[in-house]
Design a protein around this motif. Structure first.
Motif, mmCIF file in Angstrom:
data_model
loop_
_atom_site.group_PDB
_atom_site.id
_atom_site.type_symbol
_atom_site.label_atom_id
_atom_site.label_comp_id
_atom_site.label_asym_id
_atom_site.label_seq_id
_atom_site.Cartn_x
_atom_site.Cartn_y
_atom_site.Cartn_z
ATOM 1 N N ILE A 244 -17.472 -4.101 -14.457
ATOM 2 C CA ILE A 244 -16.640 -3.227 -13.605
ATOM 3 C C ILE A 244 -15.166 -3.340 -13.979
ATOM 4 C CG2 ILE A 244 -16.065 -2.595 -11.228
ATOM 5 C CD1 ILE A 244 -19.093 -2.393 -11.919
ATOM 6 N N GLY A 245 -14.622 -4.525 -13.922
ATOM 7 C CA GLY A 245 -13.194 -4.700 -14.241
ATOM 8 C C GLY A 245 -12.732 -6.055 -13.747
ATOM 9 N N TRP A 246 -11.681 -6.570 -14.377
ATOM 10 C CA TRP A 246 -11.265 -7.935 -14.060
ATOM 11 C C TRP A 246 -10.420 -8.017 -12.791
ATOM 12 C CZ3 TRP A 246 -14.024 -11.688 -15.765
ATOM 13 C CH2 TRP A 246 -14.749 -11.519 -16.952
ATOM 14 N N LEU A 247 -9.828 -6.886 -12.324
ATOM 15 C CA LEU A 247 -9.103 -6.934 -11.046
ATOM 16 C C LEU A 247 -10.102 -7.118 -9.893
ATOM 17 C CD1 LEU A 247 -6.500 -6.759 -9.420
ATOM 18 C CD2 LEU A 247 -6.716 -4.269 -9.392
ATOM 19 N N ALA A 248 -11.200 -6.346 -9.941
ATOM 20 C CA ALA A 248 -12.251 -6.493 -8.918
ATOM 21 C C ALA A 248 -12.847 -7.897 -8.991
ATOM 22 C CB ALA A 248 -13.336 -5.437 -9.109
ATOM 23 N N ALA A 249 -13.029 -8.405 -10.214
ATOM 24 C CA ALA A 249 -13.598 -9.755 -10.380
ATOM 25 C C ALA A 249 -12.650 -10.813 -9.814
ATOM 26 C CB ALA A 249 -13.870 -10.020 -11.850
ATOM 27 N N LEU A 250 -11.347 -10.598 -10.028
ATOM 28 C CA LEU A 250 -10.357 -11.564 -9.516
ATOM 29 C C LEU A 250 -10.387 -11.597 -7.980
ATOM 30 C CD1 LEU A 250 -7.864 -13.442 -10.042
ATOM 31 C CD2 LEU A 250 -6.449 -11.398 -9.792
ATOM 32 N N ILE A 251 -10.433 -10.410 -7.357
ATOM 33 C CA ILE A 251 -10.465 -10.370 -5.886
ATOM 34 C C ILE A 251 -11.766 -11.000 -5.370
ATOM 35 C CG2 ILE A 251 -10.292 -8.895 -3.838
ATOM 36 C CD1 ILE A 251 -8.883 -6.831 -5.628
ATOM 37 N N LEU A 252 -12.871 -10.755 -6.091
ATOM 38 C CA LEU A 252 -14.149 -11.367 -5.697
ATOM 39 C C LEU A 252 -14.044 -12.893 -5.786
ATOM 40 C CD1 LEU A 252 -17.158 -11.085 -4.931
ATOM 41 C CD2 LEU A 252 -17.688 -10.881 -7.354
ATOM 42 N N ALA A 253 -13.440 -13.385 -6.872
ATOM 43 C CA ALA A 253 -13.278 -14.840 -7.035
ATOM 44 C C ALA A 253 -12.406 -15.414 -5.917
ATOM 45 C CB ALA A 253 -12.668 -15.139 -8.399
ATOM 46 N N ILE A 254 -11.327 -14.686 -5.591
ATOM 47 C CA ILE A 254 -10.442 -15.157 -4.499
ATOM 48 C C ILE A 254 -11.218 -15.217 -3.186
ATOM 49 C CG2 ILE A 254 -8.434 -14.520 -3.087
ATOM 50 C CD1 ILE A 254 -7.169 -13.374 -5.674
ATOM 51 N N SER A 255 -12.052 -14.187 -2.936
ATOM 52 C CA SER A 255 -12.799 -14.159 -1.667
ATOM 53 C C SER A 255 -13.795 -15.326 -1.588
ATOM 54 C CB SER A 255 -13.520 -12.822 -1.491
ATOM 55 O OG SER A 255 -14.621 -12.726 -2.369
ATOM 56 N N ILE A 256 -14.411 -15.665 -2.723
ATOM 57 C CA ILE A 256 -15.368 -16.789 -2.732
ATOM 58 C C ILE A 256 -14.637 -18.106 -2.463
ATOM 59 C CG2 ILE A 256 -16.952 -18.127 -4.190
ATOM 60 C CD1 ILE A 256 -17.626 -15.439 -5.613
ATOM 61 N N PHE B 206 -18.407 -13.195 -13.182
ATOM 62 C CA PHE B 206 -18.492 -12.899 -14.610
ATOM 63 C C PHE B 206 -19.045 -11.484 -14.851
ATOM 64 C CE2 PHE B 206 -20.590 -13.556 -18.833
ATOM 65 C CZ PHE B 206 -19.438 -13.794 -19.553
ATOM 66 N N VAL B 207 -20.139 -11.155 -14.161
ATOM 67 C CA VAL B 207 -20.747 -9.829 -14.339
ATOM 68 C C VAL B 207 -19.805 -8.739 -13.822
ATOM 69 C CG1 VAL B 207 -22.687 -8.340 -13.685
ATOM 70 C CG2 VAL B 207 -23.097 -10.728 -14.293
ATOM 71 N N MET B 208 -19.140 -9.000 -12.680
ATOM 72 C CA MET B 208 -18.185 -8.022 -12.136
ATOM 73 C C MET B 208 -17.071 -7.757 -13.148
ATOM 74 S SD MET B 208 -17.348 -6.196 -9.359
ATOM 75 C CE MET B 208 -17.416 -6.733 -7.679
ATOM 76 N N GLY B 209 -16.566 -8.819 -13.764
ATOM 77 C CA GLY B 209 -15.492 -8.667 -14.745
ATOM 78 C C GLY B 209 -15.936 -7.862 -15.949
ATOM 79 N N LEU B 210 -17.103 -8.186 -16.472
ATOM 80 C CA LEU B 210 -17.577 -7.509 -17.683
ATOM 81 C C LEU B 210 -17.979 -6.060 -17.419
ATOM 82 C CD1 LEU B 210 -19.794 -10.217 -19.452
ATOM 83 C CD2 LEU B 210 -17.549 -9.395 -20.157
ATOM 84 N N GLY C 69 -25.218 -22.409 -5.378
ATOM 85 C CA GLY C 69 -23.997 -21.720 -4.947
ATOM 86 C C GLY C 69 -23.032 -21.488 -6.101
ATOM 87 N N VAL C 70 -22.843 -22.510 -6.924
ATOM 88 C CA VAL C 70 -21.926 -22.377 -8.070
ATOM 89 C C VAL C 70 -22.470 -21.338 -9.055
ATOM 90 C CG1 VAL C 70 -20.995 -23.592 -10.088
ATOM 91 C CG2 VAL C 70 -20.973 -24.707 -7.855
ATOM 92 N N ALA C 71 -23.779 -21.387 -9.311
ATOM 93 C CA ALA C 71 -24.384 -20.445 -10.262
ATOM 94 C C ALA C 71 -24.235 -19.007 -9.776
ATOM 95 C CB ALA C 71 -25.855 -20.786 -10.461
ATOM 96 N N LEU C 72 -24.524 -18.766 -8.492
ATOM 97 C CA LEU C 72 -24.402 -17.402 -7.950
ATOM 98 C C LEU C 72 -22.949 -16.927 -8.001
ATOM 99 C CD1 LEU C 72 -26.673 -17.190 -4.767
ATOM 100 C CD2 LEU C 72 -27.176 -16.447 -7.071
ATOM 101 N N SER C 73 -22.028 -17.808 -7.592
ATOM 102 C CA SER C 73 -20.614 -17.416 -7.547
ATOM 103 C C SER C 73 -20.110 -17.086 -8.950
ATOM 104 C CB SER C 73 -19.765 -18.549 -6.948
ATOM 105 O OG SER C 73 -20.249 -18.896 -5.682
ATOM 106 N N GLY C 74 -20.390 -17.990 -9.891
ATOM 107 C CA GLY C 74 -19.923 -17.777 -11.268
ATOM 108 C C GLY C 74 -20.509 -16.516 -11.878
ATOM 109 N N THR C 75 -21.810 -16.325 -11.680
ATOM 110 C CA THR C 75 -22.479 -15.145 -12.252
ATOM 111 C C THR C 75 -21.880 -13.863 -11.683
ATOM 112 O OG1 THR C 75 -24.519 -16.418 -12.430
ATOM 113 C CG2 THR C 75 -24.730 -14.033 -12.571
ATOM 114 N N SER C 76 -21.666 -13.835 -10.368
ATOM 115 C CA SER C 76 -21.165 -12.604 -9.742
ATOM 116 C C SER C 76 -19.789 -12.223 -10.292
ATOM 117 C CB SER C 76 -21.106 -12.763 -8.226
ATOM 118 O OG SER C 76 -20.166 -13.743 -7.855
#
Lengths: 61, 307
Positions: B116-128, B110-114, B101-108
């Motif tokens: 697509i963009g860090w705003l989308a990555a931040l919202i994804l992190a908040i949702s997780i 990190f890849v989203m940030g690199l 679970g940690v590996a999938l969450s972290g990877t998703s």
């Protein structure tokens, strides 16, 4: 009538088992790990292709 | 030594069990709403990046689901509906589930940030974090409002999809968030009504267990009634800001009315003894899933048809 086709001498035909014989624990373990390794390998290969595609797109943008 | 022997003798976890840990059926709804958010956005995203964004949303949802099952393994073991999951069934050890679970969450993230963009990555992190910590650890075992507040976790995907395409948050993706937020309680309480004995057995304070069936049924009607006007609001957002057209409005109006009718049917009903098969409740649960697919599908279809 030849000996080979003699219904008296030939053993009765039994249907082949529908399920394979159960693996011993070591074989089962090896099978599960091999299947898992194949899936991980496939996923990693897909990720490499994806990262390559992302890099190309990013360079063009 | 004993521990080492038992670890060596344990059957390794099959890849199918790791896949099951990600709750693929829930993930399909997450992927669909995320994709609709991405496609309904007024700006187009490169297909490769769009695919990457949806993949990250899916992997993030899978990671959160794995963390949820890691935390709730003991609760799942006590419920008929979840007892056959990999952890309660003993096909996987808890550490593997947590690490996965940690590996999938972290990877998703990190890849989203690199990519697509860090705003989308931040919202994804908040949702997780919202799903795996705020809902699973904090809300679910404490309050009957767990699914009302926790519903926010499942409402993030269209917002993430939209932000992945546009890079910013506007009124429209917030509305899409609110629609799923408002849809979650009647959807989940319909399920809770027919599995309430399971929840009662493991001490989870779901609404039917704590407040009773009658209150839950009234609340289902209330939320479905609130959802009807809310689902129509995207029609009133200007097209240049990504608002949906009249075609969406008609589909939303019809679908929300059908959903409200099914909710009223459940709301006005009383259980007919222990032998009651709870058919209307099961139907409402199924209708709620179809409703969400139809609503978000209409959003994208209307954009393509009406421009």
């Amino acid at each position: 009538m030849s000996k080979a086709t003699d219904p008296v001498d030939t053993p009765p035909l039994t249907p082949a088992p529908l399920t394979p014989a159960p693996l011993n624990p070591a074989e089962d373990r090896a099978r599960v790990i091999a299947a898992r390794n194949r899936v991980v390998g496939l996923l990693l290969a897909c990720l490499v292709v994806l990262f390559f595609a992302i890099t190309i797109v990013k360079i063009k943008i | 030594m004993d521990g080492a022997r038992s670890a060596a003798g344990r059957r390794p976890t099959e890849w199918r069990d790791f896949l099951a840990l990600t709750k693929p059926r829930v993930m399909s709804l997450v992927i669909f709403t995320g994709l609709c958010g991405l496609l309904a956005a007024p700006e187009q995203i490169n297909p490769v990046l769009g695919f990457t964004a949806i993949l990250c949303i899916a992997i993030g949802a899978g990671g959160a689901a794995a963390l949820n099952q890691w935390w709730e393994a003991d609760i799942d073991a006590g419920m008929r509906r979840t007892a056959s999951r990999p952890l309660p069934a003993g096909r996987m050890d808890r550490t593997s589930a947590r690490d996965f679970g940690v590996a999938l969450s972290g990877t998703s993230v990190f890849v989203m940030g690199l990519a697509i963009g860090w705003l989308a990555a931040l919202i994804l992190a908040i949702s997780i974090v919202y799903y795996s910590v705020i809902y699973t650890v904090w809300l679910k075992p404490r309050t009957p409002q767990n699914i009302v507040i926790g519903g926010g976790a499942g409402a993030f995907p269209p917002l993430i999809g939209w932000v992945a395409a546009t890079g910013h948050i506007t009124a429209m993706p917030v509305l899409l968030f609110l629609i799923i937020f408002m849809w979650t309680p009647p959807h989940f309480w319909a399920l809770a009504l027919f599995v309430q004995s399971d929840y009662a057995k493991v001490g989870i304070p779901m609404m039917p267990v704590v407040a009773g069936e009658a209150v839950t049924r009234r609340l289902i009607m209330l939320y479905a009634a609130l959802l009807l006007p809310l689902s129509l609001l995207p029609c009133f957002i200007p097209a240049r800001l990504g608002g949906a057209g009249s075609l969406y409005g008609w589909v939303a109006g019809v679908c929300s009315t059908v959903f409200l009718a099914a909710s009223i049917r459940v709301g006005l009903r009383r259980r007919n003894g222990e032998a009651d098969t709870m058919k209307p409740e099961k139907q409402l649960f199924a209708i709620s899933i179809i409703y969400l697919f139809a609503l978000f599908g209409a959003l994208v279809a209307a954009k393509w048809i009406q421009g």
